[in-house]
Design a protein around this motif. Sequence first.
Motif, PDB file in Angstrom:
ATOM      1  N   SER B  25     -31.853  60.752  45.633  1.00 10.68           N
ATOM      2  CA  SER B  25     -30.713  61.447  45.280  1.00 10.68           C
ATOM      3  C   SER B  25     -29.827  61.041  46.080  1.00 10.68           C
ATOM      4  O   SER B  25     -29.891  60.649  47.243  1.00 10.68           O
ATOM      5  CB  SER B  25     -31.057  63.082  45.322  1.00 10.68           C
ATOM      6  N   LYS B  40     -32.461  72.814  45.155  1.00 11.39           N
ATOM      7  CA  LYS B  40     -32.297  71.352  44.507  1.00 11.39           C
ATOM      8  C   LYS B  40     -33.932  70.831  44.197  1.00 11.39           C
ATOM      9  O   LYS B  40     -34.491  71.097  45.214  1.00 11.39           O
ATOM     10  CB  LYS B  40     -31.497  70.599  45.376  1.00 11.39           C
ATOM     11  N   GLU B  41     -34.022  70.439  43.229  1.00 12.81           N
ATOM     12  CA  GLU B  41     -35.296  69.849  43.038  1.00 12.81           C
ATOM     13  C   GLU B  41     -35.470  68.311  42.831  1.00 12.81           C
ATOM     14  O   GLU B  41     -34.287  67.895  42.068  1.00 12.81           O
ATOM     15  CB  GLU B  41     -35.718  70.474  41.904  1.00 12.81           C
ATOM     16  N   GLY B  42     -36.311  67.781  43.134  1.00 11.28           N
ATOM     17  CA  GLY B  42     -36.329  66.294  42.843  1.00 11.28           C
ATOM     18  C   GLY B  42     -37.901  65.708  43.028  1.00 11.28           C
ATOM     19  O   GLY B  42     -38.582  66.310  43.466  1.00 11.28           O
ATOM     20  N   ARG B  43     -38.058  64.484  42.471  1.00 15.21           N
ATOM     21  CA  ARG B  43     -39.535  64.004  42.593  1.00 15.21           C
ATOM     22  C   ARG B  43     -39.605  63.107  43.789  1.00 15.21           C
ATOM     23  O   ARG B  43     -38.689  62.303  43.843  1.00 15.21           O
ATOM     24  CB  ARG B  43     -39.881  63.385  41.034  1.00 15.21           C
TER      25      ARG B  43
END
Lengths: 63, 723
Positions: B25, B40-43
Amino acid sequence: MWLWLSENLATLVGALAVAAVLALVAWKIVRDHRRHKGGCGGGCGSCPNAGFCHPDAQSAEHR
Amino acid sequence: MSITIALAGNPNSGKTTLFNDLTGSSQYVGNWPGVTVEKKEGRLKGHKDVVIQDLPGIYSLSPYTLEEVVARSYLVKEKPDAILNIVDGTNIERNLYLTTQLIELGIPVVVAVNMMDLVRKNGDRIDTNKLGEALGCKVVEMSALKGQGSLEAAEAAIAAAQEKKQGEHPHVFTGSVEHAIAHIEESIQGRVDAQVLRWHAVKLFERDEKELQELQLAQDLKTHIEQHIADCEKELDDDAESIITNQRYAYISRVIDRAVKKKASRHALSVSDKIDRIVTNRILALPIFVVVMWAVYTIAMGGTKVSIGTMATDWTNDVLVSEWICGNLGAWMEAIGCAPWLTGLVVDGIVAGVGAVIGFVPQMLVLFFLLAILEDVGYMARIAFIMDRIFRRFGLSGKSFIPMLVATGCGVPGIMASRTIENDRDRKMTIMTTGFIPCGAKMPIIGLFAGALFGGSGWIATSAYFIGVGAVIVSGIILKKTKLFAGDPAPFVMELPAYHIPSAKNVLHATWERGWSFIKRAGTVILASSVVLWFLQGFGFVDGVFGMVEDNNTSLLASVGNVVAPVFAPLGFGTWQGAVATFTGLIAKENVVATFGVLYGFAEVAEDGAEIWTLLAGDFTALTAYSFMIFNLLCAPCFAAIGAIKREMNNAKWTWIAIGYMCGFAYVVAMIVYQLGMVFAGHFGVGTVVALLLLAGLVYLLLRKNKYQDSELRVPVRSVAAK
C-alpha cells in the motif's frame, strides 16, 4: 451539402473533438462523484482517513 | 484458512511504514499523531491468505482517546489471530507499556523492535532473546524505514498465529495485586471469553469506566469486586489505576535492566533534544517558525533569485502556455479553417482557463516538496507543539492545530482530521476554522496577485499563511467566549519524533500525490468550468438579440455579476469580474484564477504587450488585490470542503453556522483592511466609519471577559474520590 461539409470540415472535426473531451470530463466528474472520490485536493491514496469516505473502495484497493 | 495479523504500537513507531511495506500500500505517513482513527486492512504480499490490519497508534489500551477506543475494541472483540507489536527501539521503555497490556489479551504476540539501525547507531544494544524471555513472547529486530526485517517479523507473527500458542503472562504485578486480580477473574469467569479473562480482570481492577459499562455487572458482584480493589489500595496506599501503572513501569524497568544496554546515560541529551532546545525555545520558537515559513514561501512563490517555483511558473506561463500552446494552437486552428467561435472556445476558454491554473503547478510542487520535507524531518510536529503553547493561552487545544497542518495540503482531510478531537465543542470549532488555512488550491490565487501587484514578494504568501493562522486564533478567542463553545481546552499529548534525514521516497510521494491531484482537477472540474465561463462571458443580449458579444461587459456573466458586485464594493472589488471569480471559487478555489484567465484572456497578448497580470493590475490596486485575496482565503471553502463540513458536523444547522461564520468573518476582515487602508490614501468616508466600528467590535469580542470560564482548575478526581 458536400460543399458545406468540405468548407466546415475542420470546424466539425474540432467541435466533435471538443464535445468528446467534454463528455469524457463530464463522465469522469459524475463517476468520481458517485464513488465519493476526487473532491479532495490531497488525493485519497495518501489520506489516512480515506476509509471514512469510501470504505468499500478503499478495502478493495488494498486487496 | 485466512490469518489476521494486527499491527499495534505507539504513534510514530513505524507501524504504517511496515504496513505499506508488507501490503504494498502507499499510505503517506505524517509525523504527527491523531490523524488516523480507523483501522486499515491489506493482504500480505505473497500470502493471499494473510490479512494485515493496521491499527491507530496508541500508548495504552485505556480508553483515553478515540484511537485507543478503536484499537482496543478491535483487539478485544474481533480477536485477530496474532498481534505484531511494533516497538520503537529508541524509546523502548515507553513502548513496552503497551506491550505489557497486549500480552494480557491472550492473543499470540510477536514484538518487533523497530528502528534497530538507529539503536545501533546510538551505540545501544538490545538483547532480543533476553527481552523475549522476559516478556514471554518472540521478539524480532527490524528497521521498517529501510525495509529490513519486515518480512521476518510478519513470518514470525504467522507462525505464532498458526501455533495458536499464547505467551506466558509475565510477572508484572506484585502479590497483593495478583491476589485481587485472581479474585476478580474468579468473579467474572463465564461472563467473558476465557481468552481475555485476565485482561478484563485487570481493567476492572483499574475501575475502567468503559469496561464497567460494557460488562453490566450486577450490583452485588460490583460491590464484591470493589472490596478486593479497596483492600489492595489500602495495603499499597495508592489508587488502583496508579498501582497498575506504577507496577507496569517497575516491571518494564526490570526488563530493560536485563535486556538493554544504553551507551549514553538516561539523562544525556540526544541530538534532537539539543536542536529542540533552540527550535522549541520559549522565546525563539515563534520567530524561527516565521523565518522557516517565510523561507518556504519565498523559495516556492517569492520573486527572488532563489525562488525556483516562481521561475518555473513564469516559464510555464510565458513560454509554454502563452507562446507555445496558445500562440501556435490559435494560429494552427485558424490556418486549417476552424470557425472563430471554436478557436475562441479552445484558446480563450479551455486553454486560457486550464492554462492559468496549470501555470502555477511548478510553484505548488516546490511548496508541497518543501512542506513535505519539514513534515518528514519532524519539524511540523514541533510546530504543533509550539502552537499548542500559544493556542492553550487562548483557551484552544493544540489538538486543533493538527487538522490545520493537514489542511495546508487540502481542507477536506484537514476537516476530517478534526474527528480525533473528543470534545464536541472543540471539534466543531476546529471544523469551522480549519478552512482559514491556505490550502494548495488557494496558492494560485496568492501567486497570481503576488506576481501581478506585489512584484512576486514572498511576504504576500507568508502573510497569507499567517493571516490564516491569525484568523484561527482570533476566531478561537471570540468563539470560546460564547455559550456554544465555552469550556476547557481538550488535553493534547503528543510525542516529538526524533529529527531524521527525510526519506526521498516519502517526500516525493507526498509531493506527487498532492500535485497530481491538482493537475487532475485542472483537467476535469476547471476545464468544464472554463467552458461554461467562456460561454457566459462570450454570449449575451445586444439590442434584444442573443448572440456572441464583442465586449464581455455586455455578456450574460457581466449581467449576473453586476447584480452581485455591489455587495463587494465596500471591500474594494465591486467589479463584476471580482464578484464572478469569488463565486466560481466555490467550485474549486483554483477556479478563481481560471476565471481571471478566461475573463482577461490569458491566451491573448494585448497590443501593448500586456498579458493577464498587467490587465489584472489595471483593474485592481495593491490594496483591493490584498482585500480580494483575504476575502477569498477566509470565506466559505470549495464545495468539496463544504461537503466535508456537512459530514463532520452531521447537522444542517451547524453546517450553515460554519459557512455563515466564515463568510461573515472574511467580509469583516477584508472590509477593515480595505477601508482602513484607504485612510492612508487620504480617503475618509462612511465605509471608514463602519470599518472602525467593526474593528472596535472585533477588539471588544477579543478582550471581553469570558463569563463561561471556570475560575478554578478542573482536575479529574475519579480515582481520588474512589479512595
